[in-house]
Design an enzyme around this catalytic site. Sequence first.
Site, short mmCIF file in Angstrom:
data_model
loop_
_atom_site.label_atom_id
_atom_site.label_comp_id
_atom_site.label_asym_id
_atom_site.label_seq_id
_atom_site.Cartn_x
_atom_site.Cartn_y
_atom_site.Cartn_z
N ASN A 77 -17.77 1.39 -25.14
CA ASN A 77 -19.08 0.89 -25.03
C ASN A 77 -19.75 0.16 -26.25
O ASN A 77 -20.07 1.08 -27.11
CB ASN A 77 -20.03 2.04 -24.47
CG ASN A 77 -21.47 1.50 -24.11
OD1 ASN A 77 -21.81 0.40 -24.26
ND2 ASN A 77 -22.41 2.52 -23.55
N ARG A 87 -17.77 -1.09 -20.85
CA ARG A 87 -18.75 -1.44 -20.18
C ARG A 87 -19.38 -2.87 -20.49
O ARG A 87 -19.47 -3.21 -21.66
CB ARG A 87 -19.92 -0.17 -20.71
CG ARG A 87 -21.27 -0.47 -20.13
CD ARG A 87 -22.40 0.62 -20.68
NE ARG A 87 -23.60 0.27 -19.96
CZ ARG A 87 -24.80 0.76 -20.71
NH1 ARG A 87 -24.73 0.92 -21.82
NH2 ARG A 87 -25.75 0.34 -20.20
N HIS A 129 -28.09 -0.41 -14.87
CA HIS A 129 -27.76 1.19 -14.81
C HIS A 129 -26.81 1.34 -13.51
O HIS A 129 -26.75 2.59 -12.88
CB HIS A 129 -28.85 2.20 -14.70
CG HIS A 129 -29.79 2.07 -15.84
ND1 HIS A 129 -31.22 2.14 -15.89
CD2 HIS A 129 -29.18 2.21 -17.17
CE1 HIS A 129 -31.53 2.20 -17.21
NE2 HIS A 129 -30.78 2.11 -17.76
N ARG A 167 -40.60 0.49 -23.46
CA ARG A 167 -40.66 -0.93 -22.75
C ARG A 167 -41.87 -0.64 -21.63
O ARG A 167 -42.09 0.50 -21.15
CB ARG A 167 -39.30 -1.04 -21.83
CG ARG A 167 -38.29 -1.85 -22.71
CD ARG A 167 -37.03 -1.86 -21.94
NE ARG A 167 -36.13 -0.92 -22.59
CZ ARG A 167 -34.91 -0.65 -22.01
NH1 ARG A 167 -34.58 -1.43 -20.71
NH2 ARG A 167 -33.82 0.09 -22.67
N GLU A 176 -21.72 7.95 -16.79
CA GLU A 176 -20.91 6.17 -16.85
C GLU A 176 -19.70 6.34 -17.37
O GLU A 176 -18.99 5.49 -16.60
CB GLU A 176 -21.93 5.57 -17.29
CG GLU A 176 -23.49 5.67 -16.76
CD GLU A 176 -24.51 5.23 -17.52
OE1 GLU A 176 -24.77 3.86 -17.36
OE2 GLU A 176 -25.07 5.67 -18.35
#
Length: 399
Positions: free
Chosen positions: A7, A91, A180, A241, A385
């Site tokens: 990743n 990823r 996601h 965010r 993940e």
Amino acid sequence: MIILVMNAGSSSLKYQLYDMSNESVLAQGRVERIGMDSSIVTHEPGGKPEVRQVSEILDHNGAVRNVIELLTHADHGVLRSMKEIKAVGHRVVHGGESFKHSTLVTPEVKTEIRRLFDLAPLHNPPAMMGISAVEMNMPDVPQAVVFDTAFHQSMPKETFLYPIPMVLYRRHKIRRYGFHGTSHDYVSRQAAEKLGKPLESLKMVTCHIGNGASCTAILNGRSYDTSMGLTPLEGLMMGTRSGDLDPAIVPFTMNKEELTLSEVNSMLNKHSGLQAISGISSDMREITEAMAEGDKQAKLAFDMYTYRLRKYIGAYAAGMNGIDTLIFTAGVGENSAAVRQAVCENLTFMGIELDEARNAERSKEARFISTDGSRVSVLVVPTNEELLIARDTYQLVKE
Ligand code: AMP
């Protein structure tokens, strides 16, 4: 089969080495501060002590070389030779409309990922650097790419289009993509298994709430709607965010505060959310601690965060004519009983009943937190993940 999962971020590279015969993690680690004065490498070989190194790593190519050296090192290694690695899975954040599934890396796939740089300028280029670095260092090893957006490609037009001129979709592919995806996909499958019911028969809402946060409506095992949009800024309130807001706030603020586009972008992505409201932190642990000490701004941040998530769950239940299952995952979802409790508190009208003791339990396993009588089952499912990337890579290489 041994599979390496990678990743890559702009200045970091995380890795996990899997033995797919039993899906165990042989080693994992991360390289941070790539291209900076002193890079930090943390390597955790299974069954051996953790290794921490500070060295100068100029680029992702150097980082991959470093990872290979560590994995095959006489003392800290877990492999005799890098030839034991049969495939590498990456990823990739944005697959646009081109990638509906994970795929093996080919010259055409690389061209397409490059074409998508425009949609994910911060995320796709480092993934590409990771792919090139593996090509240079392990030229004969097949590589696969797993996209954060792929799972959401099943969304219908009525949920993925924005009500703006259609020409913007046709010309620039401005639409909801969602992110996601690997996590929402993984936890929904785990939950179906735990429930002992076919995934295709269930209506679910999955809440992936970590540093970034998104909520997905899953209808018959497929993503039907999701809260993140063209970029990972839309939807839920997050650590730094903003999530949803009136888009007119952007030009209004630019005008009033004399901000540039990039400043307002940075404000909404890096200086909003929990951090902005609490004035303390973007980390839910610190928010709940401050709240317990009576901090009013922390309480306000917590209330806004949980209210906004509850609204999404209600909206998705309306979108699918009810739900059977609600799932919490990622850093906050897996660890914060207080957030789960606050979110579910006012959802009793739709058949959600939390069991206080089950909710308070701490465990690394998937588990129910609803009462036995709850019409909607509520679960906490730890996300993984990397495992899903390893599984997809394994399937593609095996074929
Ligand atoms: P993730 O992005 O999934 O790694 O989630 C990271 C976030 O999870 C952190 O920034 C924290 O806000 C949150 N988190 C981790 N542990 C806890 C905890 N025990 N209670 C509340 N939040 C937590």
